[in-house]
Structure formats: structure tokens, C-alpha cells
Motif scaffolding. Structure first.
Motif, PDB file in Angstrom:
ATOM      1  N   ASP A 218       0.785  -1.237   0.000  1.00 32.75           N
ATOM      2  CA  ASP A 218       0.000   0.000   0.000  1.00 32.75           C
ATOM      3  C   ASP A 218       0.816   1.286   0.000  1.00 32.75           C
ATOM      4  N   ASN A 242      -4.107   8.426 -10.490  1.00 31.14           N
ATOM      5  CA  ASN A 242      -3.119   7.645 -11.247  1.00 31.14           C
ATOM      6  C   ASN A 242      -2.197   8.559 -12.061  1.00 31.14           C
ATOM      7  N   LEU A 261      -1.550   2.696 -11.059  1.00 35.15           N
ATOM      8  CA  LEU A 261      -1.936   2.283  -9.707  1.00 35.15           C
ATOM      9  C   LEU A 261      -2.863   3.351  -9.147  1.00 35.15           C
ATOM     10  N   ARG A 262      -3.695   2.982  -8.179  1.00 38.14           N
ATOM     11  CA  ARG A 262      -4.633   3.943  -7.589  1.00 38.14           C
ATOM     12  C   ARG A 262      -3.980   4.599  -6.367  1.00 38.14           C
ATOM     13  N   ILE A 263      -3.723   5.896  -6.483  1.00 32.34           N
ATOM     14  CA  ILE A 263      -2.991   6.622  -5.454  1.00 32.34           C
ATOM     15  C   ILE A 263      -3.950   7.377  -4.544  1.00 32.34           C
ATOM     16  N   LEU A 285      -1.366   3.896  -1.432  1.00 33.77           N
ATOM     17  CA  LEU A 285      -2.214   3.371  -2.491  1.00 33.77           C
ATOM     18  C   LEU A 285      -3.595   3.039  -1.954  1.00 33.77           C
TER      19      LEU A 285
END
Length: 290
Positions: A218, A242, A261-263, A285
Motif C-alpha cells: 500500500d 493515477n 496504480l490507484r494513489i 495506495l
């Protein structure tokens, strides 16, 4: 995109080397040390047995060539992006997307007519191979990258025209291959990701070197090299779910990086390291279910 004003004060505070910045630097240094130790202690290579997938036929100046496209779970997958995102990445930056693959040694074989030919085994990640089976676009992309990789590695000139063999997943026998040992340490190095240049030529500024490390599961860490700067004054930083956008003072630098990636942009933090002249960014994340 996140409001850059939320991050600029942290950049200024970083220059004072407060307690929070010191903890962040310790995290980066510890992460790098663990990665180096893992790379030093692990075996240089490991042996895998690729599984057959499909076989294509082409030719070179020396005769017929067959490429066995195989797969193995031991090979890391490429970044998980949609085909639309991938198409955009390839249009903007040919080097922005990489498919890890293992290129095997050439082996002499006989074709269906009993004539001599050369075969190569090229292996990709098994999950990615299953995805590729349902996509003509991905299949053609893999074949193109495999062909170019073989040309570079073995100084070949292969015909870009090819056809896939029917009812024959491979030609000859698929040998074991040695690949670099894949570790699964606390830190996984991602390297450079897609960085589109959205500025007009007359407005083009230098694109700094970007390194990314993923601390499973994460936290994503970034280091941005800024050798022309002595401090964070004038730096702007915006982080979206992202995407990372950084601007430098006096229009020295500009970076616009797509990150698959989902930030969690609200919890992201940044610090400027004076001695290394680097901007360091910590990006938590979001989980898939978020």
C-alpha cells in the motif's frame, strides 16, 4: 488532481529537515538498503520450464524461423492497463510500456516437411498470456516485441510478416530457461513509467528522471532527480489517482507521469533532499475495493 497547495508547504518544511522529513528519508534509505540486500543475497538466476502457447512461422536470410510463444508464472507480468490506455501509451511513448519476456537460445529443428529450420522459445507471464489469448491486439504486440527482441539479442533480420500455425502450439521441444531470480522483497522496483509530454515544442522543458518503488501492498515511493535545483522553492506538485505532475521553477522542469496504480492523493507527502538534489514522494495506495 490533488490541490498542489496542499503539498507545497511540505516541500518547504522538508528543507528544514524536521522530524517528519527525517522519518520519510529513513524509510526511503531503509527501502533501498533492503532492495540491495535482497538483490545481493539472492541467486543470480533460476531455471524455469515454460509451457507451450502458440507457434508462429517467419523467415530470415538463413531460412525458415519458428517462434514458440510460451508462458510461465515465474516471469513477472507487465503493468495492468486497459487496451485503450496501452494504445495511448504506445502512441505517445514507444518505450513507455514493457512486457517482461525470456528469450531462449536458438535450436535446430525439422519442419513438417522434414526440412531444417531454426526455432526460438519466448516466454511471457502466464496470467498475461491468458489475457493475450482473447486479444488480437495484445497477441500482435507480443509477437512484434518478441521478434524485435530476438533480432537485437542474436543480430538477426527477421521478416516482419508471420503466420500462426494451426493446431500446433510449438515446434520441436521447449527447453528450460534461466531467468533472473525474481525476489518478492518488501520493495518491488518499478523503474520508469509512462511520461507523456503534453507541452508544445516552444514550451518544452526538461523531463527529469523518475524512479519508482512499490512497497507492497500500500505504499509507492518516488525519487525525481532535479540536478539543477538547490531547494524546493518554486516547485509545484500535483497528484491524482493515477497521475503525478511536477513543475519546476523558472520552467526548468516538467514531469507528467501516468502511473497504473490507484494513489491516495490526500495522504501523499513530498520532501526535497538537498544533498542528492531529489524530490522524494510517498504515495499511499488505495485498495481495489476503495
Amino acid at each position: 488532481m490533488a490541490d498542489s497547495k496542499l503539498l507545497v508547504p511540505e516541500l518547504s518544511e522538508a528543507e528544514k529537515m524536521g522530524a517528519e522529513t527525517e522519518r520519510f528519508e529513513e524509510l526511503l534509505l531503509q527501502a533501498s538498503k533492503e532492495l540491495q540486500q535482497a538483490q545481493t543475497s539472492r541467486p543470480e538466476s533460476t531455471q524455469i520450464q515454460p509451457q507451450p502457447g502458440f507457434c508462429i512461422k517467419t523467415n530470415s536470410s538463413e531460412g525458415k524461423v519458428f517462434i514458440n510463444i510460451c508462458h510461465s508464472p515465474s516471469i513477472p507480468p507487465p503493468a495492468d492497463v486497459t487496451e485503450d490506455e496501452l494504445l495511448q501509451m504506445l502512441e505517445e511513448d514507444q518505450a513507455g510500456f514493457r512486457i517482461p519476456m525470456s528469450l531462449g537460445e536458438p535450436h535446430a529443428e525439422l519442419d513438417a516437411k522434414g526440412q531444417g529450420c531454426t526455432a526460438y522459445d519466448v516466454a511471457v507471464n502466464s496470467d498475461f498470456y491468458r489475457r493475450m489469448q482473447n486479444s488480437d491486439f495484445l497477441r500482435e504486440l507480443v509477437v512484434t516485441i518478441a521478434r524485435e527482441g530476438l533480432e537485437d539479442k542474436y543480430s538477426l533480420q527477421l521478416n516482419p510478416e508471420w503466420r500462426m500455425l494451426k493446431n500446433r502450439p510449438f515446434l520441436g521441444s521447449i527447453s528450460q530457461q534461466n531467468i533472473r531470480s525474481q525476489q518478492r522483497p518488501r520493495i518491488q522496483e518499478l523503474g520508469n513509467l509512462y511520461t507523456p509530454d503534453s507541452l508544445r515544442p516552444e514550451e518544452r522543458r526538461e523531463k527529469p528522471h523518475l524512479n519508482l518503488w512499490l512497497e507492497a501492498p500500500d505504499l509507492l515511493l518516488a525519487e525525481i532527480d532535479l540536478p539543477k535545483l538547490d531547494g524546493a522553492l518554486g516547485l509545484s506538485l500535483e497528484i491524482g489517482e493515477n497521475r503525478l505532475v511536477m513543475g519546476g521553477p523558472q520552467q526548468l522542469y516538467h514531469l507528467d507521469a501516468y502511473i497504473p496504480l490507484r494513489i491516495n492523493s490526500k495522504e501523499s507527502k513530498a520532501a526535497f533532499h538537498r544533498k542528492r538534489k531529489q524530490l522524494m514522494v510517498a504515495m499511499p495506495l488505495l485498495s481495489v475495493a476503495s
